[in-house]
Enzyme design. Sequence first.
Site, PDB file in Angstrom:
ATOM      1  N   SER A  33       0.821  -1.218   0.000  1.00  0.00           N
ATOM      2  CA  SER A  33       0.000   0.000   0.000  1.00  0.00           C
ATOM      3  C   SER A  33       0.853   1.265   0.000  1.00  0.00           C
ATOM      4  O   SER A  33       0.362   2.346  -0.324  1.00  0.00           O
ATOM      5  CB  SER A  33      -0.933   0.016   1.208  1.00  0.00           C
ATOM      6  OG  SER A  33      -1.840  -1.055   1.178  1.00  0.00           O
ATOM      7  N   GLY A  38      -4.438  -1.904  -0.769  1.00  0.00           N
ATOM      8  CA  GLY A  38      -3.612  -1.606  -1.937  1.00  0.00           C
ATOM      9  C   GLY A  38      -3.403  -0.114  -2.101  1.00  0.00           C
ATOM     10  O   GLY A  38      -4.043   0.700  -1.423  1.00  0.00           O
ATOM     11  N   GLY A  92      -2.923   3.692  -4.315  1.00  0.00           N
ATOM     12  CA  GLY A  92      -3.530   4.442  -5.399  1.00  0.00           C
ATOM     13  C   GLY A  92      -4.880   5.049  -5.062  1.00  0.00           C
ATOM     14  O   GLY A  92      -5.386   4.946  -3.941  1.00  0.00           O
ATOM     15  N   CYS A 147      -9.404  -1.980   3.675  1.00  0.00           N
ATOM     16  CA  CYS A 147      -8.696  -0.773   3.232  1.00  0.00           C
ATOM     17  C   CYS A 147      -9.106  -0.380   1.808  1.00  0.00           C
ATOM     18  O   CYS A 147     -10.182   0.164   1.622  1.00  0.00           O
ATOM     19  CB  CYS A 147      -7.187  -0.971   3.358  1.00  0.00           C
ATOM     20  SG  CYS A 147      -6.290   0.591   3.463  1.00  0.00           S
ATOM     21  N   PHE A 148      -8.289  -0.651   0.790  1.00  0.00           N
ATOM     22  CA  PHE A 148      -8.700  -0.358  -0.582  1.00  0.00           C
ATOM     23  C   PHE A 148      -9.985  -1.101  -0.900  1.00  0.00           C
ATOM     24  O   PHE A 148     -10.858  -0.596  -1.613  1.00  0.00           O
ATOM     25  CB  PHE A 148      -7.580  -0.768  -1.538  1.00  0.00           C
ATOM     26  CG  PHE A 148      -7.608  -0.061  -2.866  1.00  0.00           C
ATOM     27  CD1 PHE A 148      -7.367   1.300  -2.958  1.00  0.00           C
ATOM     28  CD2 PHE A 148      -7.841  -0.755  -4.039  1.00  0.00           C
ATOM     29  CE1 PHE A 148      -7.381   1.949  -4.182  1.00  0.00           C
ATOM     30  CE2 PHE A 148      -7.855  -0.128  -5.271  1.00  0.00           C
ATOM     31  CZ  PHE A 148      -7.626   1.231  -5.349  1.00  0.00           C
ATOM     32  N   ASN A 151      -3.355   2.545   7.070  1.00  0.00           N
ATOM     33  CA  ASN A 151      -2.501   3.050   5.999  1.00  0.00           C
ATOM     34  C   ASN A 151      -3.388   3.430   4.823  1.00  0.00           C
ATOM     35  O   ASN A 151      -3.576   2.649   3.903  1.00  0.00           O
ATOM     36  CB  ASN A 151      -1.464   2.011   5.578  1.00  0.00           C
ATOM     37  CG  ASN A 151      -0.660   2.475   4.380  1.00  0.00           C
ATOM     38  OD1 ASN A 151      -0.659   3.652   4.042  1.00  0.00           O
ATOM     39  ND2 ASN A 151       0.015   1.547   3.724  1.00  0.00           N
ATOM     40  N   HIS A 185      -6.518  -2.147   9.018  1.00  0.00           N
ATOM     41  CA  HIS A 185      -5.828  -3.408   8.753  1.00  0.00           C
ATOM     42  C   HIS A 185      -5.960  -4.342   9.947  1.00  0.00           C
ATOM     43  O   HIS A 185      -5.130  -4.318  10.863  1.00  0.00           O
ATOM     44  CB  HIS A 185      -4.344  -3.152   8.461  1.00  0.00           C
ATOM     45  CG  HIS A 185      -4.086  -2.461   7.161  1.00  0.00           C
ATOM     46  ND1 HIS A 185      -3.056  -2.808   6.315  1.00  0.00           N
ATOM     47  CD2 HIS A 185      -4.728  -1.437   6.551  1.00  0.00           C
ATOM     48  CE1 HIS A 185      -3.071  -2.030   5.238  1.00  0.00           C
ATOM     49  NE2 HIS A 185      -4.085  -1.188   5.374  1.00  0.00           N
ATOM     50  N   GLU A 211      -5.383  -7.449  10.279  1.00  0.00           N
ATOM     51  CA  GLU A 211      -4.475  -8.592  10.390  1.00  0.00           C
ATOM     52  C   GLU A 211      -3.324  -8.312  11.360  1.00  0.00           C
ATOM     53  O   GLU A 211      -2.542  -9.194  11.686  1.00  0.00           O
ATOM     54  CB  GLU A 211      -3.936  -9.002   9.020  1.00  0.00           C
ATOM     55  CG  GLU A 211      -2.829  -8.132   8.469  1.00  0.00           C
ATOM     56  CD  GLU A 211      -3.305  -6.741   8.107  1.00  0.00           C
ATOM     57  OE1 GLU A 211      -2.562  -5.781   8.376  1.00  0.00           O
ATOM     58  OE2 GLU A 211      -4.420  -6.601   7.579  1.00  0.00           O
TER      59      GLU A 211
END
Length: 379
Positions: free
Chosen positions: A54, A235, A237, A263-264, A305, A353, A355
Amino acid sequence: MTTSTRGTRVPAVLVLEDGRSFRGRAYGAVGETFGEAVFSTGMTGYQETLTDPSYHRQVVVMTAPHVGNTGVNDEDHESARIWVSGYVVRDPARTPSNWRSRRSLDEELERQGVVGISGIDTRALTRHLRESGAMRVGIFSGDAVTGDADMLAKVRAQPQMKGADLSAEVATKEPYVVPAIGEKKFTVAAVDLGIKGMTPQRMAERGIEVHVLPATATADDVYAVAPDGVFFSNGPGDPATADHPVAVMRAVLERRTPLFGICFGNQILGRALGFGTYKLKYGHRGINQPVQDRTTGKVEVTAHNHGFAVDAPLDQVSDTPYGRAEVSHVCLNDNVVEGLQLLDQPAFSVQYHPEAAAGPHDAAYLFDRFVSLMEAERA
Protein backbone atom coordinates in the site's frame (compact mmCIF):
# COMPACT_ATOMS: atom_id res chain seq x y z
CA MET A 1 21.54 4.86 -9.66
CA THR A 2 22.23 4.26 -5.96
CA THR A 3 25.33 3.60 -3.87
CA SER A 4 26.16 2.77 -0.23
CA THR A 5 25.93 5.13 2.78
CA ARG A 6 27.22 2.84 5.52
CA GLY A 7 30.21 4.19 7.37
CA THR A 8 29.85 7.61 5.72
CA ARG A 9 28.18 10.95 6.39
CA VAL A 10 26.93 11.64 2.89
CA PRO A 11 24.85 14.85 2.80
CA ALA A 12 21.22 14.59 1.77
CA VAL A 13 18.34 16.98 1.16
CA LEU A 14 14.58 16.42 1.34
CA VAL A 15 12.62 18.83 -0.88
CA LEU A 16 8.84 19.27 -0.69
CA GLU A 17 6.80 20.50 -3.63
CA ASP A 18 5.89 23.68 -1.76
CA GLY A 19 9.59 24.60 -1.64
CA ARG A 20 10.37 23.72 1.97
CA SER A 21 13.51 21.64 2.41
CA PHE A 22 15.32 19.73 5.16
CA ARG A 23 19.03 18.88 5.17
CA GLY A 24 20.44 15.77 6.77
CA ARG A 25 22.48 12.65 5.99
CA ALA A 26 21.90 9.85 3.53
CA TYR A 27 20.35 6.69 4.99
CA GLY A 28 20.19 3.49 2.99
CA ALA A 29 21.09 3.94 -0.67
CA VAL A 30 22.57 7.14 -2.12
CA GLY A 31 20.86 8.75 -5.09
CA GLU A 32 17.49 10.36 -5.65
CA THR A 33 13.91 9.25 -5.22
CA PHE A 34 10.42 10.74 -5.47
CA GLY A 35 6.94 10.06 -4.16
CA GLU A 36 4.20 11.39 -1.94
CA ALA A 37 5.37 12.49 1.52
CA VAL A 38 3.29 10.84 4.26
CA PHE A 39 3.93 10.23 7.94
CA SER A 40 3.45 7.10 10.04
CA THR A 41 2.86 7.33 13.80
CA GLY A 42 3.86 3.75 14.61
CA MET A 43 6.63 3.33 17.17
CA THR A 44 7.25 -0.27 16.09
CA GLY A 45 6.59 -2.41 13.03
CA TYR A 46 8.79 -0.55 10.58
CA GLN A 47 9.66 -3.75 8.71
CA GLU A 48 5.98 -4.50 8.04
CA THR A 49 5.45 -0.88 7.00
CA LEU A 50 8.31 -0.91 4.52
CA THR A 51 7.08 -4.10 2.84
CA ASP A 52 3.38 -3.15 2.74
CA PRO A 53 2.46 -2.76 -0.97
CA SER A 54 0.00 0.00 0.00
CA TYR A 55 3.03 2.31 0.42
CA HIS A 56 3.99 2.05 -3.25
CA ARG A 57 5.14 5.47 -4.54
CA GLN A 58 5.15 7.02 -1.06
CA VAL A 59 8.02 8.46 0.96
CA VAL A 60 7.34 7.51 4.56
CA VAL A 61 8.28 9.86 7.40
CA MET A 62 8.59 8.08 10.76
CA THR A 63 7.33 10.26 13.61
CA ALA A 64 9.02 8.07 16.24
CA PRO A 65 12.57 9.44 16.62
CA HIS A 66 14.46 6.13 16.99
CA VAL A 67 14.13 3.69 14.10
CA GLY A 68 15.98 0.48 13.31
CA ASN A 69 16.53 -0.68 16.89
CA THR A 70 15.56 -4.30 16.18
CA GLY A 71 17.21 -4.55 12.78
CA VAL A 72 15.64 -6.62 9.99
CA ASN A 73 14.71 -10.30 10.21
CA ASP A 74 13.61 -12.82 7.59
CA GLU A 75 10.16 -13.53 9.05
CA ASP A 76 8.24 -10.25 9.28
CA HIS A 77 8.12 -9.14 5.63
CA GLU A 78 4.59 -8.52 4.35
CA SER A 79 5.66 -9.03 0.73
CA ALA A 80 8.75 -10.01 -1.24
CA ARG A 81 10.28 -6.52 -1.30
CA ILE A 82 10.29 -3.03 0.16
CA TRP A 83 7.63 -0.90 -1.53
CA VAL A 84 8.18 2.59 -0.07
CA SER A 85 9.79 5.03 -2.50
CA GLY A 86 11.90 6.62 0.23
CA TYR A 87 12.39 6.59 3.99
CA VAL A 88 12.81 9.44 6.45
CA VAL A 89 14.07 8.98 10.03
CA ARG A 90 15.49 11.20 12.71
CA ASP A 91 17.88 9.01 14.73
CA PRO A 92 18.67 5.65 13.13
CA ALA A 93 19.93 2.91 15.44
CA ARG A 94 23.71 2.55 15.38
CA THR A 95 23.59 -1.15 16.22
CA PRO A 96 20.44 -3.30 16.04
CA SER A 97 19.66 -5.50 19.04
CA ASN A 98 17.23 -8.40 18.67
CA TRP A 99 17.69 -12.15 18.66
CA ARG A 100 15.93 -12.46 15.31
CA SER A 101 17.87 -9.66 13.59
CA ARG A 102 19.88 -10.71 10.54
CA ARG A 103 21.07 -7.31 9.32
CA SER A 104 20.64 -3.62 10.05
CA LEU A 105 17.83 -1.56 8.58
CA ASP A 106 20.20 0.67 6.62
CA GLU A 107 21.83 -2.44 5.12
CA GLU A 108 18.42 -3.68 3.98
CA LEU A 109 17.48 -0.29 2.51
CA GLU A 110 20.78 -0.17 0.67
CA ARG A 111 20.44 -3.78 -0.53
CA GLN A 112 17.06 -2.96 -2.09
CA GLY A 113 18.12 0.42 -3.46
CA VAL A 114 15.83 2.50 -1.24
CA VAL A 115 17.03 6.09 -0.86
CA GLY A 116 16.49 7.59 2.59
CA ILE A 117 17.51 10.50 4.77
CA SER A 118 18.30 10.74 8.48
CA GLY A 119 19.21 13.44 10.96
CA ILE A 120 16.34 15.80 10.14
CA ASP A 121 13.64 17.18 12.43
CA THR A 122 10.86 14.71 11.62
CA ARG A 123 8.57 16.37 14.17
CA ALA A 124 8.77 19.67 12.29
CA LEU A 125 8.25 17.84 8.98
CA THR A 126 5.22 15.99 10.35
CA ARG A 127 3.68 19.21 11.68
CA HIS A 128 4.20 20.79 8.26
CA LEU A 129 2.49 17.86 6.50
CA ARG A 130 -0.41 18.01 8.98
CA GLU A 131 -0.89 21.71 8.25
CA SER A 132 -0.22 21.70 4.51
CA GLY A 133 -1.25 18.14 3.60
CA ALA A 134 0.53 15.22 1.96
CA MET A 135 2.49 16.41 -1.07
CA ARG A 136 5.09 15.37 -3.60
CA VAL A 137 8.63 15.10 -2.32
CA GLY A 138 12.13 14.22 -3.40
CA ILE A 139 15.13 12.94 -1.46
CA PHE A 140 18.53 13.74 -2.96
CA SER A 141 21.90 12.53 -1.67
CA GLY A 142 25.51 12.41 -2.87
CA ASP A 143 25.94 13.60 -6.44
CA ALA A 144 22.15 13.95 -6.80
CA VAL A 145 22.25 17.07 -4.57
CA THR A 146 22.23 20.02 -6.97
CA GLY A 147 20.80 23.52 -6.89
CA ASP A 148 17.62 24.17 -4.94
CA ALA A 149 15.68 25.29 -8.02
CA ASP A 150 16.75 22.23 -10.00
CA MET A 151 15.75 19.78 -7.25
CA LEU A 152 12.40 21.54 -6.73
CA ALA A 153 11.66 21.39 -10.46
CA LYS A 154 12.27 17.63 -10.43
CA VAL A 155 9.85 17.20 -7.52
CA ARG A 156 7.14 19.25 -9.20
CA ALA A 157 7.51 17.22 -12.39
CA GLN A 158 6.41 14.01 -10.61
CA PRO A 159 2.85 12.64 -10.92
CA GLN A 160 0.44 13.21 -8.04
CA MET A 161 -1.17 10.42 -6.03
CA LYS A 162 -4.65 11.65 -6.87
CA GLY A 163 -5.66 9.87 -10.05
CA ALA A 164 -2.96 7.20 -9.72
CA ASP A 165 -3.96 3.65 -10.71
CA LEU A 166 -1.38 1.49 -8.93
CA SER A 167 -2.91 -1.76 -7.68
CA ALA A 168 -1.94 -3.82 -10.74
CA GLU A 169 1.67 -2.69 -10.29
CA VAL A 170 1.97 -4.34 -6.87
CA ALA A 171 -0.39 -7.32 -7.17
CA THR A 172 0.60 -10.87 -7.99
CA LYS A 173 0.84 -11.66 -11.70
CA GLU A 174 -0.18 -15.29 -11.28
CA PRO A 175 -2.74 -16.89 -8.95
CA TYR A 176 -1.47 -18.84 -5.94
CA VAL A 177 -3.03 -20.73 -3.05
CA VAL A 178 -2.48 -20.35 0.70
CA PRO A 179 -3.72 -23.66 2.16
CA ALA A 180 -5.93 -23.90 5.23
CA ILE A 181 -4.18 -24.70 8.49
CA GLY A 182 -5.72 -27.88 9.85
CA GLU A 183 -9.12 -28.91 8.56
CA LYS A 184 -10.28 -27.03 5.48
CA LYS A 185 -13.67 -25.45 6.11
CA PHE A 186 -14.06 -22.85 3.36
CA THR A 187 -12.61 -21.60 0.09
CA VAL A 188 -12.09 -17.86 -0.40
CA ALA A 189 -11.15 -16.02 -3.59
CA ALA A 190 -8.95 -13.07 -2.59
CA VAL A 191 -8.54 -10.31 -5.17
CA ASP A 192 -5.00 -8.99 -4.69
CA LEU A 193 -4.91 -5.21 -4.95
CA GLY A 194 -1.73 -5.05 -2.85
CA ILE A 195 -2.35 -7.78 -0.30
CA LYS A 196 -0.15 -8.21 2.79
CA GLY A 197 1.15 -11.68 3.55
CA MET A 198 -0.44 -11.83 6.99
CA THR A 199 -3.96 -11.40 5.61
CA PRO A 200 -4.33 -14.82 3.95
CA GLN A 201 -2.43 -16.24 6.92
CA ARG A 202 -5.15 -15.00 9.30
CA MET A 203 -7.78 -16.65 7.10
CA ALA A 204 -5.78 -19.88 6.83
CA GLU A 205 -5.64 -20.02 10.64
CA ARG A 206 -9.44 -20.23 10.55
CA GLY A 207 -9.57 -23.19 8.17
CA ILE A 208 -9.87 -21.16 4.96
CA GLU A 209 -8.11 -22.14 1.74
CA VAL A 210 -7.26 -18.80 0.11
CA HIS A 211 -6.93 -18.48 -3.67
CA VAL A 212 -5.07 -15.20 -4.25
CA LEU A 213 -5.94 -13.77 -7.67
CA PRO A 214 -4.34 -10.91 -9.66
CA ALA A 215 -5.90 -7.45 -9.61
CA THR A 216 -6.90 -8.08 -13.23
CA ALA A 217 -9.00 -11.14 -12.30
CA THR A 218 -12.51 -11.19 -13.75
CA ALA A 219 -15.71 -12.33 -12.07
CA ASP A 220 -15.37 -15.57 -14.03
CA ASP A 221 -11.89 -16.04 -12.55
CA VAL A 222 -13.28 -15.45 -9.06
CA TYR A 223 -16.04 -18.02 -9.42
CA ALA A 224 -13.79 -20.54 -11.15
CA VAL A 225 -12.41 -21.45 -7.71
CA ALA A 226 -15.94 -22.13 -6.37
CA PRO A 227 -15.57 -19.70 -3.46
CA ASP A 228 -17.60 -19.72 -0.27
CA GLY A 229 -16.58 -16.08 0.13
CA VAL A 230 -14.76 -13.33 -1.74
CA PHE A 231 -12.16 -10.97 -0.28
CA PHE A 232 -10.82 -7.65 -1.65
CA SER A 233 -7.48 -6.55 -0.21
CA ASN A 234 -5.68 -3.37 0.72
CA GLY A 235 -3.61 -1.61 -1.94
CA PRO A 236 -2.17 1.69 -3.19
CA GLY A 237 -3.53 4.44 -5.40
CA ASP A 238 -6.72 6.41 -5.93
CA PRO A 239 -9.91 4.31 -5.65
CA ALA A 240 -11.56 6.61 -8.19
CA THR A 241 -9.43 4.89 -10.85
CA ALA A 242 -10.34 1.32 -9.80
CA ASP A 243 -13.18 0.71 -12.26
CA HIS A 244 -12.27 -2.93 -12.90
CA PRO A 245 -12.29 -4.06 -9.23
CA VAL A 246 -15.56 -2.16 -8.73
CA ALA A 247 -17.14 -4.06 -11.62
CA VAL A 248 -15.93 -7.40 -10.22
CA MET A 249 -17.27 -6.54 -6.78
CA ARG A 250 -20.66 -5.61 -8.22
CA ALA A 251 -20.78 -9.05 -9.87
CA VAL A 252 -20.08 -10.61 -6.45
CA LEU A 253 -22.81 -8.50 -4.83
CA GLU A 254 -25.29 -9.53 -7.51
CA ARG A 255 -24.65 -13.18 -6.64
CA ARG A 256 -24.92 -12.43 -2.90
CA THR A 257 -21.70 -14.26 -2.08
CA PRO A 258 -20.28 -13.43 1.39
CA LEU A 259 -17.86 -10.56 0.88
CA PHE A 260 -15.15 -8.92 3.02
CA GLY A 261 -12.95 -5.96 2.08
CA ILE A 262 -10.00 -4.33 3.81
CA CYS A 263 -8.70 -0.77 3.23
CA PHE A 264 -8.70 -0.36 -0.58
CA GLY A 265 -11.35 -3.07 -0.52
CA ASN A 266 -13.48 -0.83 1.68
CA GLN A 267 -13.20 1.99 -0.84
CA ILE A 268 -14.08 -0.42 -3.65
CA LEU A 269 -17.21 -1.49 -1.75
CA GLY A 270 -18.10 2.15 -1.22
CA ARG A 271 -17.88 2.81 -4.95
CA ALA A 272 -19.75 -0.40 -5.80
CA LEU A 273 -22.62 0.76 -3.58
CA GLY A 274 -22.70 4.16 -5.28
CA PHE A 275 -20.79 6.28 -2.77
CA GLY A 276 -17.96 8.61 -3.73
CA THR A 277 -14.39 8.66 -2.48
CA TYR A 278 -12.07 11.55 -1.70
CA LYS A 279 -8.46 12.25 -0.76
CA LEU A 280 -7.74 12.94 2.89
CA LYS A 281 -5.55 15.92 3.74
CA TYR A 282 -2.75 13.80 5.18
CA GLY A 283 -4.31 10.37 5.71
CA HIS A 284 -4.17 7.84 8.54
CA ARG A 285 -0.95 5.85 8.92
CA GLY A 286 0.25 4.09 12.02
CA ILE A 287 -0.81 1.48 14.57
CA ASN A 288 -2.60 3.59 17.17
CA GLN A 289 -5.76 4.91 15.51
CA PRO A 290 -8.99 4.79 17.59
CA VAL A 291 -12.03 3.40 15.75
CA GLN A 292 -15.51 2.68 17.08
CA ASP A 293 -17.39 -0.40 15.90
CA ARG A 294 -20.90 1.03 15.79
CA THR A 295 -22.48 -2.42 15.73
CA THR A 296 -21.16 -3.11 19.26
CA GLY A 297 -20.14 0.31 20.62
CA LYS A 298 -16.64 -1.06 21.21
CA VAL A 299 -13.63 1.20 20.64
CA GLU A 300 -10.62 -0.46 19.04
CA VAL A 301 -7.02 0.66 18.62
CA THR A 302 -6.26 -0.13 14.99
CA ALA A 303 -3.56 -0.12 12.31
CA HIS A 304 -4.07 2.19 9.32
CA ASN A 305 -2.50 3.05 6.00
CA HIS A 306 -4.79 5.05 3.75
CA GLY A 307 -4.86 8.44 2.09
CA PHE A 308 -8.37 8.16 0.60
CA ALA A 309 -11.76 7.57 2.23
CA VAL A 310 -15.38 6.76 1.41
CA ASP A 311 -17.90 9.61 1.33
CA ALA A 312 -20.94 7.99 2.96
CA PRO A 313 -23.49 9.43 5.43
CA LEU A 314 -22.55 8.60 9.02
CA ASP A 315 -25.94 8.72 10.68
CA GLN A 316 -28.42 7.20 8.28
CA VAL A 317 -29.09 3.98 6.43
CA SER A 318 -28.62 4.35 2.67
CA ASP A 319 -30.53 2.60 -0.08
CA THR A 320 -28.22 1.04 -2.68
CA PRO A 321 -28.71 -1.23 -5.72
CA TYR A 322 -27.79 -4.15 -3.42
CA GLY A 323 -29.99 -3.32 -0.45
CA ARG A 324 -29.61 -1.13 2.58
CA ALA A 325 -26.12 -0.08 3.69
CA GLU A 326 -24.74 1.74 6.70
CA VAL A 327 -21.45 2.98 8.12
CA SER A 328 -20.36 0.32 10.62
CA HIS A 329 -17.09 1.85 11.87
CA VAL A 330 -15.91 5.44 12.31
CA CYS A 331 -12.57 7.02 13.25
CA LEU A 332 -12.87 8.85 16.56
CA ASN A 333 -10.15 11.35 15.64
CA ASP A 334 -11.90 12.88 12.63
CA ASN A 335 -15.17 10.97 11.91
CA VAL A 336 -13.79 9.40 8.74
CA VAL A 337 -15.74 6.35 7.53
CA GLU A 338 -13.83 3.25 8.68
CA GLY A 339 -16.27 0.52 7.73
CA LEU A 340 -19.39 -0.34 5.72
CA GLN A 341 -21.91 -3.15 5.91
CA LEU A 342 -24.93 -4.23 3.92
CA LEU A 343 -28.02 -5.03 5.94
CA ASP A 344 -29.78 -7.23 3.39
CA GLN A 345 -26.94 -9.47 2.28
CA PRO A 346 -23.60 -10.77 3.65
CA ALA A 347 -21.10 -8.06 2.76
CA PHE A 348 -18.94 -5.77 4.89
CA SER A 349 -15.60 -3.97 4.86
CA VAL A 350 -13.25 -1.93 7.06
CA GLN A 351 -10.81 0.82 6.18
CA TYR A 352 -8.06 -0.31 8.55
CA HIS A 353 -5.83 -3.41 8.75
CA PRO A 354 -7.20 -6.05 11.15
CA GLU A 355 -4.47 -8.59 10.39
CA ALA A 356 -2.27 -6.68 12.92
CA ALA A 357 0.96 -6.73 10.93
CA ALA A 358 2.15 -4.48 12.39
CA GLY A 359 -0.29 -3.33 15.03
CA PRO A 360 -2.70 -4.31 17.80
CA HIS A 361 -5.00 -7.33 17.70
CA ASP A 362 -8.22 -5.51 18.68
CA ALA A 363 -9.82 -6.09 15.26
CA ALA A 364 -8.97 -9.78 14.75
CA TYR A 365 -12.65 -10.61 15.30
CA LEU A 366 -13.40 -9.31 11.80
CA PHE A 367 -11.98 -12.49 10.28
CA ASP A 368 -14.30 -14.45 12.58
CA ARG A 369 -17.19 -12.29 11.38
CA PHE A 370 -16.32 -13.23 7.79
CA VAL A 371 -16.31 -16.91 8.78
CA SER A 372 -19.73 -16.48 10.43
CA LEU A 373 -21.15 -15.02 7.21
CA MET A 374 -19.91 -18.01 5.24
CA GLU A 375 -21.25 -20.42 7.86
CA ALA A 376 -24.67 -18.77 7.74
CA GLU A 377 -24.74 -18.83 3.95
CA ARG A 378 -23.82 -22.51 3.89
CA ALA A 379 -26.51 -23.32 6.46
